[in-house]
Design an enzyme around this catalytic site. Structure first.
Site, PDB file in Angstrom:
ATOM      1  N   HIS A 152       0.765  -1.261  -0.035  1.00  0.00           N
ATOM      2  CA  HIS A 152       0.106  -0.028  -0.035  1.00  0.00           C
ATOM      3  C   HIS A 152       0.747   1.434  -0.024  1.00  0.00           C
ATOM      4  CE1 HIS A 152      -3.693   2.603   0.696  1.00  0.00           C
ATOM      5  NE2 HIS A 152      -3.071   2.807   2.028  1.00  0.00           N
ATOM      6  N   ARG A 163       3.845   3.697   8.921  1.00  0.00           N
ATOM      7  CA  ARG A 163       3.408   4.901   8.742  1.00  0.00           C
ATOM      8  C   ARG A 163       2.011   4.833   9.593  1.00  0.00           C
ATOM      9  NH1 ARG A 163      -0.718   7.214   4.483  1.00  0.00           N
ATOM     10  NH2 ARG A 163      -0.942   4.781   4.197  1.00  0.00           N
TER      11      ARG A 163
END
Length: 523
Positions: free
Chosen positions: A339, A374
């Site tokens: 992703h 993240r």
């Protein structure tokens, strides 16, 4: 090679970071290099969650920074986290002024969603899952009207020109009807904002062209690359056989949707106290393990959302409809998919790379904000912060803007060798098999061996070698990091080497020179 000289700043990419930087560079003339029609084909437009920002009076940038550091598993640059989160509110207000239609409540306040590993609801959204598309629509309208910006559509960058150690231009090729040979455009400065590396994997949520080419291009020019091994896998890509896979936004879990398997078990409850809102790496590995065990993980939105899914999350609803799925009747099948790339071209606080004349922002950059994992919806925030910083620093570096700049027109160029589809497919499968959600020395070494074979099969194809350069850096650094940290998980080294980690950093030539040494790893 033919050459065109211009006084324009050359921006490679057309997503949020690229367009925001282009607008902030006014009045200096800008040239945007976009493989697709402007606003299309960029990961930014596919972002469903939104922009993380402490907009609630009870929240704070300091709390946002703490969540960012905690999610990053010991490798976030805390100073960067504090600086970026402190700027977040101003960018939300700026985008609002540009026409971004953020969801607002009856009192005029921003509607905020909570996503995984956030201690507060702080994700500013648009129509539930339309943030990326709507923000991009607003920016693209501004860029189309901006007199200082020229956009070359159907054109992709294939290389950087470095003279006496300084980046002086970009080699570009037309790509609308097959790839042409390249032409060199030399400009006032070069800003790379061309996306990440998710498409290097067989299962990904990224647009088809986003395959690490921009990072690879910079690496081949000698730029230093940081944190290459840290690739984030989203736990709830919709498992419907499409390439790329549609995304079921994390905001669904923020609204109470749960992950279950075919035995109707909520498998996250026993893994992490935050269950479905655990950090992404934990949820992704749990989903991956369920898939590998044949237990068919799925996202159940029926009780939490019901029919509200159709109106509040239209992108998810449409993806389900096109895939023949009925989320009101059945759970949505999901899988972990590549992703977001936390790693990328190493930059300083101003977005300057290790190569003079080259700035980088967006997912192609490694700023130190994301660490090993993240925090959800920090990606668009980072793109905004560093897009503006790069614009400011480029203006300082190149001086006063010229009064005008001639529009560029590319000549007809002969056809060039394109990456062979079978080699690209082999590369993507090898990365999934060896450098995916769960890694070990033997698999990583096989991936590095595969990459070498793929490169040898098509030695003259620049576009392919930009992909393989990034793939090499990811696999090489994953092999060197003999621990598990954040999104990087080694089954042969399952523990972290202490609470605080060390960021990785190297050049492609370093990796190529030391690649034979990796065979010293146990297999």
């Amino acid at each position: 090679m033919q050459r065109i000289d211009t006084s324009r700043v050359i921006i490679v990419g057309a997503g949020l970071a690229a367009q925001y930087a282009a607008l902030k560079l006014a009045p200096h003339p800008v040239l945007i290099i976009s493989p697709e029609a402007l606003g299309e084909g960029a990961s930014s437009a596919w972002a469903q969650g939104g922009v993380a920002a402490a907009m609630d009076p009870l929240d704070s940038p300091a709390a946002h920074a703490r969540d960012t550091v905690r999610a990053g598993a010991g490798t976030v640059d805390a100073q960067v986290a504090r600086q970026v989160t402190a700027e977040a509110r101003s960018h939300i207000l700026d985008l609002t002024g540009m026409g971004a239609p953020f969801d607002r409540g009856g009192d005029g306040g921003y509607v905020l969603s909570r996503e995984a590993a956030h201690s507060f609801a702080r994700v500013v959204r648009v129509r539930g899952d339309q943030a990326g598309a709507e923000i991009m629509r607003a920016l693209t309208a501004q860029v189309r009207e901006a007199e200082h910006v020229q956009v070359l559509e159907g054109v992709m960058a294939t290389g950087l020109r470095v003279d006496a150690g300084t980046v002086t231009g970009v080699e570009v090729a037309q790509c609308q009807a097959g790839l042409t040979q390249a032409i060199l455009i030399r400009g006032a400065a070069v800003l790379l904002a061309g996306g990440g590396s998710g498409g290097l994997y067989a299962l990904t949520t990224n647009p088809p062209r986003i395959r690490g080419q921009v990072i690879g291009m910079a690496a081949r020019a000698g730029a230093r690359i940081a944190d290459a091994e840290f690739v984030q896998f989203h736990p709830t890509a919709i498992a419907c056989g499409l390439d790329p896979a549609p995304l079921a936004t994390e905001a669904l879990r923020g609204e109470g949707a749960v992950l279950i398997n075919r035995l109707n078990e909520r498998f996250l409850k026993d893994i992490h106290p935050d269950a479905e809102l655990a950090p992404r790496d934990i949820v992704a590995r749990a989903v991956y393990a369920q898939t590998q065990a044949g237990l068919a993980p799925a996202l159940d939105t029926r009780q939490a959302l019901g029919a509200r899914l159709l109106t509040d999350f239209p992108a998810v609803a449409e993806a389900c409809r096109q895939s023949g799925l009925d989320p009101l009747a059945d759970p949505i099948p999901v899988a972990a998919a590549a992703h977001y790339h936390m790693g990328g071209i190493a930059v300083d606080s101003a977005g300057q790379s290790s190569l003079p004349g080259l700035w980088v922002c967006g997912e192609a950059a490694s700023t130190g904000l994301h660490g090993a994992n993240r925090l959800a919806s920090n990606g668009l925030l980072e793109a905004l912060v560093y897009g503006r910083r790069c614009a400011v620093e480029i203006e300082k570096a190149i001086g006063r803007a010229p009064r005008g700049a001639a529009k560029l027109a590319l000549p007809d160029l002969p056809r060039a060798e394109e990456p062979r589809p079978d080699l690209v497919a082999r590369l993507r499968q090898s990365m999934t098999d060896g450098a995916g959600v769960i890694r070990h020395a033997g698999g990583l070494q096989r991936t590095l061996d595969d990459i070498a074979v793929i490169e040898a099969e098509q030695p003259g194809c620049e576009a392919l070698h930009n992909m393989t350069a990034t793939a090499t850096l990811i696999a090489f650094e994953a092999l060197r990091r003999r621990e598990s940290r954040g999104a990087h998980f080694r089954s042969d080294f399952p523990q972290a080497d202490g609470a605080e980690g060390v960021r990785s950093s190297l050049t492609l030539s370093d990796a190529m020179a030391r690649r034979p040494d990796t065979r010293m790893e146990p297999t």
